[in-house]
Design a protein around this motif. Structure first.
Motif, PDB file in Angstrom:
ATOM      1  N   SER A  17       0.801  -1.228   0.000  1.00 11.57           N
ATOM      2  CA  SER A  17       0.000   0.000   0.000  1.00 11.57           C
ATOM      3  C   SER A  17       0.829   1.271   0.000  1.00 11.57           C
ATOM      4  O   SER A  17       0.334   2.339  -0.356  1.00 11.57           O
ATOM      5  N   GLY A  18       2.103   1.178   0.410  1.00 14.03           N
ATOM      6  CA  GLY A  18       2.927   2.379   0.507  1.00 14.03           C
ATOM      7  C   GLY A  18       2.595   3.233   1.715  1.00 14.03           C
ATOM      8  O   GLY A  18       3.041   4.373   1.826  1.00 14.03           O
ATOM      9  N   GLN A  19       1.804   2.693   2.652  1.00 17.58           N
ATOM     10  CA  GLN A  19       1.403   3.434   3.836  1.00 17.58           C
ATOM     11  C   GLN A  19       1.773   2.661   5.096  1.00 17.58           C
ATOM     12  O   GLN A  19       1.883   1.434   5.079  1.00 17.58           O
ATOM     13  N   CYS A  20       1.955   3.393   6.186  1.00 18.43           N
ATOM     14  CA  CYS A  20       2.201   2.773   7.482  1.00 18.43           C
ATOM     15  C   CYS A  20       0.851   2.443   8.110  1.00 18.43           C
ATOM     16  O   CYS A  20      -0.004   3.327   8.224  1.00 18.43           O
ATOM     17  N   VAL A  21       0.670   1.202   8.526  1.00 20.14           N
ATOM     18  CA  VAL A  21      -0.643   0.784   9.006  1.00 20.14           C
ATOM     19  C   VAL A  21      -1.048   1.495  10.290  1.00 20.14           C
ATOM     20  O   VAL A  21      -2.233   1.639  10.577  1.00 20.14           O
ATOM     21  N   VAL A  22      -0.089   1.945  11.090  1.00 23.53           N
ATOM     22  CA  VAL A  22      -0.402   2.650  12.326  1.00 23.53           C
ATOM     23  C   VAL A  22      -0.165   4.142  12.173  1.00 23.53           C
ATOM     24  O   VAL A  22      -1.044   4.962  12.458  1.00 23.53           O
ATOM     25  N   ASP A  23       1.019   4.529  11.728  1.00 24.79           N
ATOM     26  CA  ASP A  23       1.362   5.950  11.696  1.00 24.79           C
ATOM     27  C   ASP A  23       0.560   6.740  10.665  1.00 24.79           C
ATOM     28  O   ASP A  23       0.272   7.920  10.884  1.00 24.79           O
ATOM     29  N   THR A  24       0.197   6.138   9.546  1.00 24.04           N
ATOM     30  CA  THR A  24      -0.554   6.884   8.526  1.00 24.04           C
ATOM     31  C   THR A  24      -1.927   7.313   9.047  1.00 24.04           C
ATOM     32  O   THR A  24      -2.255   8.504   9.004  1.00 24.04           O
ATOM     33  N   PRO A  25      -2.759   6.391   9.562  1.00 20.73           N
ATOM     34  CA  PRO A  25      -4.030   6.856  10.127  1.00 20.73           C
ATOM     35  C   PRO A  25      -3.843   7.691  11.387  1.00 20.73           C
ATOM     36  O   PRO A  25      -4.611   8.631  11.624  1.00 20.73           O
ATOM     37  N   LEU A  26      -2.818   7.389  12.195  1.00 17.17           N
ATOM     38  CA  LEU A  26      -2.572   8.171  13.404  1.00 17.17           C
ATOM     39  C   LEU A  26      -2.273   9.620  13.038  1.00 17.17           C
ATOM     40  O   LEU A  26      -2.812  10.553  13.658  1.00 17.17           O
ATOM     41  N   SER A  27      -1.439   9.833  12.028  1.00 20.68           N
ATOM     42  CA  SER A  27      -1.105  11.181  11.594  1.00 20.68           C
ATOM     43  C   SER A  27      -2.327  11.900  11.038  1.00 20.68           C
ATOM     44  O   SER A  27      -2.579  13.076  11.362  1.00 20.68           O
ATOM     45  N   ASP A  71       3.122  16.268  17.360  1.00 22.00           N
ATOM     46  CA  ASP A  71       3.242  15.568  16.082  1.00 22.00           C
ATOM     47  C   ASP A  71       3.053  14.069  16.323  1.00 22.00           C
ATOM     48  O   ASP A  71       2.842  13.633  17.457  1.00 22.00           O
ATOM     49  N   THR A  72       3.114  13.301  15.253  1.00 20.72           N
ATOM     50  CA  THR A  72       2.838  11.868  15.343  1.00 20.72           C
ATOM     51  C   THR A  72       3.813  11.161  16.276  1.00 20.72           C
ATOM     52  O   THR A  72       3.423  10.270  17.041  1.00 20.72           O
ATOM     53  N   ARG A  73       5.080  11.550  16.254  1.00 19.58           N
ATOM     54  CA  ARG A  73       6.068  10.908  17.119  1.00 19.58           C
ATOM     55  C   ARG A  73       5.765  11.154  18.584  1.00 19.58           C
ATOM     56  O   ARG A  73       5.971  10.272  19.424  1.00 19.58           O
ATOM     57  N   ASP A  74       5.280  12.365  18.905  1.00 16.77           N
ATOM     58  CA  ASP A  74       4.914  12.659  20.293  1.00 16.77           C
ATOM     59  C   ASP A  74       3.799  11.734  20.765  1.00 16.77           C
ATOM     60  O   ASP A  74       3.872  11.151  21.856  1.00 16.77           O
ATOM     61  N   VAL A  75       2.766  11.606  19.938  1.00 22.80           N
ATOM     62  CA  VAL A  75       1.618  10.779  20.324  1.00 22.80           C
ATOM     63  C   VAL A  75       2.027   9.314  20.424  1.00 22.80           C
ATOM     64  O   VAL A  75       1.625   8.604  21.351  1.00 22.80           O
ATOM     65  N   ARG A  76       2.836   8.839  19.487  1.00 23.31           N
ATOM     66  CA  ARG A  76       3.280   7.440  19.530  1.00 23.31           C
ATOM     67  C   ARG A  76       4.109   7.180  20.784  1.00 23.31           C
ATOM     68  O   ARG A  76       4.005   6.109  21.393  1.00 23.31           O
ATOM     69  N   ALA A  77       4.936   8.137  21.175  1.00 18.45           N
ATOM     70  CA  ALA A  77       5.741   7.969  22.385  1.00 18.45           C
ATOM     71  C   ALA A  77       4.849   7.884  23.624  1.00 18.45           C
ATOM     72  O   ALA A  77       5.092   7.064  24.521  1.00 18.45           O
ATOM     73  N   LEU A  78       3.815   8.721  23.682  1.00 18.16           N
ATOM     74  CA  LEU A  78       2.893   8.678  24.816  1.00 18.16           C
ATOM     75  C   LEU A  78       2.138   7.350  24.856  1.00 18.16           C
ATOM     76  O   LEU A  78       1.945   6.765  25.926  1.00 18.16           O
TER      77      LEU A  78
END
Length: 244
Positions: free
Chosen positions: A124-134, A151-158
């Motif tokens: 798909s060329g997309q990240c299954v978690v980060d693409t919808p998360l962003s 940003d997405t990295r902040d939310v993923r870290a939390l």
């Protein structure tokens, strides 16, 4: 073999394959990648040959389980993006990811090792978690629900911290509530960035001269001085004589 018998055999093989996949998914989530193919076959109620016929190695079986999990994550992300309420969609997606990470630690660790969370999938060329998360984060920020400096990295870290610390679903929900309160825009707009001035603490060990009021110098040895100088000491002595 008749066509009917062939169809029945293929259907039976598909059921066995799905049964093995579901059993492997459960055992990998509960016990990690150390589970053997023989243990999976026993738990699934099939012979070892049936498992090896569909999955020649444990790595092949684990890869299929991970791909299936990634597909489920992607489908939930698409459903969240279709929701009308940006804030509720973002909050539900956060809860879904945290719940999956808690319930399936070993599988999530394997997914993280493969970097499918952050690396685009080849198909798909997309990240299954980060693409919808962003996408969900941007929607919530544009709606004024979530603070704009994340940003997405902040939310993923939390999210990673919540999943790593929590031991049960109740704690996950409580930590997610704390996290949500911290990232909401309307909550943080009420918080002013002001420096709180604390009252100065008096140093009770320092003494002042009773005659002139100046600080009394500290002495390294002996009895502590009563006066700041010899002149003040003489003046105090004279006052005592007058009083006497």
């Amino acid at each position: 073999m008749s066509a009917v018998a062939q169809r029945a055999e293929r259907a039976d093989a598909q059921r066995n394959r799905q049964n093995v996949l579901e059993t492997a998914d459960r055992l990998f989530a509960e016990r990690g990648a150390a589970v053997s193919l023989n243990e999976i076959a026993t738990a699934a109620g099939v012979g070892a040959g049936t498992v090896y016929r569909h999955f020649p190695t444990k790595d092949a079986l684990l890869a299929t389980v991970l791909d299936q999990r990634l597909s489920q994550l992607g489908e939930y992300g698409e459903r969240a993006l279709a929701m009308a309420d940006p804030g509720e969609a973002f909050r539900r997606y956060l809860r879904f990811i945290a719940d999956q990470a808690l319930a399936n630690r070993a599988i999530c660790e394997a997914l993280a090792a493969r970097e499918d969370w952050v690396e685009p999938a080849k198909a798909s060329g997309q990240c299954v978690v980060d693409t919808p998360l962003s996408a969900l984060l941007v929607r919530a920020q544009r709606a004024g629900v979530v603070r704009a400096d994340l940003d997405t990295r902040d939310v993923r870290a939390l999210l990673t911290a919540c999943a790593a610390i929590a031991e049960d679903p109740a704690r996950v929900q409580r930590l997610l509530g704390v996290m949500w309160d911290g990232i909401r825009a309307e909550r943080n707009s009420e918080i002013r960035n002001e420096t709180v001035r604390l009252p100065e603490l008096r140093d009770e060990t320092k003494r002042n001269c009773p005659v002139c009021g100046d600080p009394i110098p500290e002495t390294a040895t002996g009895r502590p001085a009563k006066y700041c100088s010899a002149a003040c000491r003489q003046k105090a002595f004279r006052e005592k004589r007058k009083t006497a």
